[in-house]
Design an enzyme around this catalytic site. Structure first.
Site, PDB file in Angstrom:
ATOM      1  N   HIS A 132      -2.804   7.426   2.385  1.00  0.00           N
ATOM      2  CA  HIS A 132      -3.304   6.146   1.868  1.00  0.00           C
ATOM      3  C   HIS A 132      -4.699   5.936   2.449  1.00  0.00           C
ATOM      4  O   HIS A 132      -4.910   6.087   3.655  1.00  0.00           O
ATOM      5  CB  HIS A 132      -2.351   5.028   2.298  1.00  0.00           C
ATOM      6  N   ASN A 149     -10.211   0.782  -0.060  1.00  0.00           N
ATOM      7  CA  ASN A 149      -8.743   0.778  -0.040  1.00  0.00           C
ATOM      8  C   ASN A 149      -8.260   0.116  -1.333  1.00  0.00           C
ATOM      9  O   ASN A 149      -8.471  -1.076  -1.540  1.00  0.00           O
ATOM     10  CB  ASN A 149      -8.287  -0.012   1.202  1.00  0.00           C
ATOM     11  N   CYS A 190       0.815  -1.223   0.000  1.00  0.00           N
ATOM     12  CA  CYS A 190       0.000   0.000   0.000  1.00  0.00           C
ATOM     13  C   CYS A 190       0.849   1.272   0.000  1.00  0.00           C
ATOM     14  O   CYS A 190       0.350   2.350  -0.327  1.00  0.00           O
ATOM     15  CB  CYS A 190      -0.930   0.013   1.207  1.00  0.00           C
TER      16      CYS A 190
END
Lengths: 318, 74
Positions: free
Chosen positions: A245, A275, A110
């Site tokens: 993020h 996400n 990520c």
């Protein structure tokens, strides 16, 4: 350091999957997901692989920058959910663009988009002839989700984000922290069918320890933002936006609280896309840029955290 | 600040409950909070009291958490 961002682009598949849709598959509900994760809906690919989404995001970023594919000196890409281990995602996108240049992947889950920027900065420094670099994060997370695990399948979504970088001086500073280990977050590969191998392996889906991930993420964001501000003799008032993020709205809210920063300083679009791992920061950056809320000369902070464990943040002048 | 008083303050804030309605016997489950709420609270207690706290399932009431935090403070 060594570049400025001259164009951004994103692409998400058209299939919208709401929390109510997921509640038909697993034991969950819209109220819980909205309140506890911050996601209202996400996109799931029906027929596009990660490289195809990445290519579209790349084309959108190139168009935004007014740059032709053949002007790109290098392509750096990231994914944890690509359709191939080889060719690399960068090579697949390069092939789609029909160009010949340096192309390679960087693996940092990520946080990868921040690692792509750092890699680009290093390459601009190393190769004085490089003028433009394309960076792409693209994910078909639905391909590595266990749709029987309600604690993870409601969080993620599919999509891609990209940016075109041009040699310049607007990448002002960065912090990167890596602490290797697979106990908090991991995405195992399958074992293959070797008749000689007998070790057991976890299922090839995302495995995440929720509480440990939360604690790690909040600590990482807080520390990285504090370090960047302190090192550059800035206060939060000098920063126009923080683009984190998009992992979980509660992580962002709690980090904001710990830092004493108003939540509104953090650009969030997790409610629409979930996400999207390496694509989340460039997708958010593109939406922010296109919203008109970002002005040339604004200082912004990008920050991310994830499997590795790897976290990073950077200070950019827009 | 006393440990239990701080725990009750954090729980009251997190759940929008009157502090007077929370006591040592209050179970976290009865306040409708989840594991991430507990993690948030644990992190705030770590900062407040300078400890490292691992939330385990058996630490499920205000009283039990108070005991654990006080033991860690030494």
């Amino acid at each position: 350091m060594s570049f400025r961002i001259i164009g951004t682009g994103m692409y998400v598949p058209s299939k919208v999957v709401t929390n109510d849709d997921l509640a038909q598959i697993v034991d969950t509900n819209d109220e819980w997901i909205s309140k506890r994760v911050g996601v209202k809906e996400r996109r799931f690919s029906e027929n596009e692989f990660a490289s195809e989404m990445g290519l579209k995001a790349a084309q959108n970023a190139l168009s935004d920058a007014g740059v032709k594919p053949e002007e790109i000196d290098a392509i750096f890409a990231a994914t944890v959910s690509g359709e191939t281990s080889s060719p690399s995602m960068a090579c697949m996108i390069q092939n789609g663009l029909g160009v010949s240049c340096m192309a390679m992947d960087v693996s940092a889950a990520c946080s990868a988009f921040l690692f792509l920027l750092e890699t680009a900065a290093a390459f601009f420094a190393l190769h004085k002839e490089f003028k433009k670099i394309l960076v792409v994060g693209t994910e078909r997370m639905s391909g590595i989700l266990d749709f029987a695990d309600r604690s993870t399948c409601v969080i993620f979504g599919d999509g891609a984000g990209a940016a075109v970088l041009e040699r310049g001086e607007n990448y002002l500073d960065s912090v990167i922290t890596v602490k290797g280990g697979d106990t908090v977050i991991k995405i195992p590969h399958g074992n293959g069918n070797s008749p000689y191998f007998s070790r057991e392996q976890d299922t090839p889906y995302i495995h995440m320890q929720g509480q440990e991930t939360f604690k790690y993420a909040v600590t990482a964001i807080s520390q990285d933002i504090s370090d960047l501000l302190e090192r550059n003799h800035l206060t939060i008032d000098d920063i126009a936006w923080i683009v984190p993020h998009q992992a979980n709205k509660r992580i962002i809210d709690f980090a904001a609280k710990r830092l004493g920063i108003e939540k509104e300083k953090f650009f969030c679009n997790i409610e629409k896309y979930g996400n999207t791992s390496s694509a989340s920061v460039p997708i958010a950056l593109d939406e922010l840029a296109k919203s008109g809320k970002l002005k040339r000369g604004d200082k912004i902070i990008l920050c991310a955290f994830g499997g590795g464990l790897a976290n990073a943040a950077c200070l950019i002048e827009w | 600040m006393e440990v239990q008083e701080k725990i009750i303050e954090l729980l009251a804030e997190a759940t929008d409950t009157e502090a007077s309605e929370i006591n040592a016997d209050t179970a976290f489950a009865d306040l409708g909070i989840d594991s991430l709420d507990l993690t948030e609270m644990a992190m705030q207690l770590e900062e407040e009291f300078g400890i490292e706290l691992e939330m385990k399932p058996e630490i499920n009431t205000v009283g039990k958490l108070t005991e654990v935090v006080e033991a860690l403070r030494g």
